[in-house]
Design an enzyme around this catalytic site. Structure first.
Site, mmCIF file in Angstrom:
data_model
loop_
_atom_site.group_PDB
_atom_site.id
_atom_site.type_symbol
_atom_site.label_atom_id
_atom_site.label_comp_id
_atom_site.label_asym_id
_atom_site.label_seq_id
_atom_site.Cartn_x
_atom_site.Cartn_y
_atom_site.Cartn_z
ATOM 1 N N SER A 49 -8.790 1.325 2.682
ATOM 2 C CA SER A 49 -8.333 2.136 1.905
ATOM 3 C C SER A 49 -7.156 1.190 1.524
ATOM 4 C CB SER A 49 -8.241 2.926 3.116
ATOM 5 O OG SER A 49 -6.685 3.191 3.870
ATOM 6 N N LYS A 63 0.723 -1.188 0.259
ATOM 7 C CA LYS A 63 0.503 0.257 -0.184
ATOM 8 C C LYS A 63 1.111 1.544 0.083
ATOM 9 C CE LYS A 63 -3.853 1.962 2.220
ATOM 10 N NZ LYS A 63 -4.808 1.710 3.029
ATOM 11 N N SER A 118 -9.509 -0.928 6.989
ATOM 12 C CA SER A 118 -8.913 -0.149 5.538
ATOM 13 C C SER A 118 -8.476 -1.931 4.968
ATOM 14 C CB SER A 118 -8.319 0.380 5.813
ATOM 15 O OG SER A 118 -9.284 1.399 6.096
#
Length: 385
Positions: free
Chosen positions: A109, A32, A133
């Protein structure tokens, strides 16, 4: 919202070579974009942040552990701006495609990690989880996802949002891979684990789940009831306590986000997507009068949840609905009451892709007491697949 490939286009030099013959040899990892990889930009999902921050000189510790274990890093993955969303969309870059449900939200996310793993571009997604997330995008894309106990994995080298709740986390297409990666990342437990005896399926939480969704979960819940003694006692003494705990969570999260990111936002005035911009604007207005009682409620709710989790597994929907179409508004308020329970308790959680409704994926989350990650991961691998 335009659908895009999961990996950010400015990383194109191929995988970082890992040591040979590690326990994770050959498992490709998508990282990420809020987690540092040495020499690669950390953009945190925002082009202004990307432009203003030089590439880091060293890996985040969780990245270093994966590389030492033999896993190559194949790219940085798209994410929601500064990790302050659960939708999986980004006004600047688009929405990483959902391979399992094209045209539907991927969830965020850690949206790019989920898309990369679900599409086969990576075997493992290394992301972060503050309010869901890791777990929400894993559920929306048919993956296994794990949020560890707090303090069992270092968060150094990760752009923070709300450190009280922030943890790194992992996604994979199968439970065995998830467990292998988790064991390579975890610090030793601070206490002995406790045998899991009880399955908590509290009536107060499950009564809020639509009937057809509850029915879709019934096969996997039936398997769990065959392994553990079921307890349907409400998780909270009164309905208002649940609502108050979630509101307090959001207040503490917002206050910490503004304390850490507010100075940069105020000085650079970056353009945010509408919902994320509204969230930061609200966070900027919070005062000590708002935050102090909220933190007390967070602490009280966390202690109460940890008491109930002793020797138990709490089963709740990861999200109480299937991934909505991208043409619909994202119903964030409907999923927070479920996704915030593990961070409130500082507890480990695993989401399992073992249900579907109308051909779309549903994830079931299992939560246990802090420091029992190994037991939870073993349950997911050996008993439910």
């Amino acid at each position: 919202m335009e659908e895009i490939a999961p990996l950010v286009p400015w990383i194109g030099d191929g995988p970082l070579a890992p040591p040979a013959d590690g326990p994770l040899d050959g498992l490709r990892v998508a990282v990420k974009d809020n987690i540092d990889v040495a020499g690669w930009p950390t953009g945190a999902g925002n082009p202004v942040w990307l432009a203003e921050h030089a590439p880091p000189g060293e890996d985040a510790e969780v990245v270093a552990r994966l590389r030492r274990a033999g896993a190559p890093i194949v790219g940085k993955a798209h994410m929601d701006e500064l990790a302050y969303s659960l939708a999986g969309t980004n006004v600047h870059y688009g929405s990483p495609r959902n391979p399992l449900a094209p045209g539907h939200y991927t969830g965020g996310s850690s949206s790019g990690c989920a898309s990369a793993v679900a599409s086969g571009d990576a075997d493992v997604g290394l992301g972060s989880d503050t309010a869901g997330s890791i777990r929400v995008p894993a559920a929306f894309t048919g993956l296994y996802g794990w949020r560890p106990s707090h303090a069992r994995m270092p968060a150094s080298g990760m752009v923070p949002l709300a450190p009280t709740f922030d943890v790194p986390g992992v996604m994979a297409r199968d439970a065995a891979t998830l467990e292998r990666v988790a064991l390579a990342l975890l610090d030793p437990p601070a206490q002995q684990t406790v045998a899991l005896e009880w399955l908590l399926v509290p009536d107060d939480l499950w009564s809020e789940v639509p009937q057809r969704v509850r029915e879709a979960y019934e096969p996997v819940l039936g398997r769990l009831r065959g392994l553990l003694k079921a307890d349907r006692t409400p998780l909270f003494k009164r309905p208002s306590q649940w609502r108050e705990a979630i509101a307090a969570f959001a207040t503490v999260q917002g206050a910490e986000a503004w304390r850490l990111l507010g100075p940069w936002i105020s000085s650079t005035t970056p353009a945010f997507g509408q919902s994320i911009g509204a969230r930061f604007a609200h966070a900027a207005r919070l005062t000590d009068h708002d935050v102090a009682p909220a933190r007390e409620k967070v602490d009280h709710a966390g202690a109460s949840l940890r008491t109930r989790l002793r020797g138990s597994v709490l089963a709740v929907p990861t999200v109480p609905f299937t991934p909505p179409a991208l043409t619909e508004d994202f119903p964030r308020v409907r999923l927070l009451p479920f996704s915030c329970l593990a961070p409130l308790a500082a507890a480990p959680a695993v989401t399992l892709p073992l249900a579907e409704l109308d051909g779309l994926p549903l994830g079931l989350t299992l939560i246990t007491q802090p420091s029992t990650d190994e037991d939870l991961l073993a349950l997911a691998r050996t008993s439910l697949v």
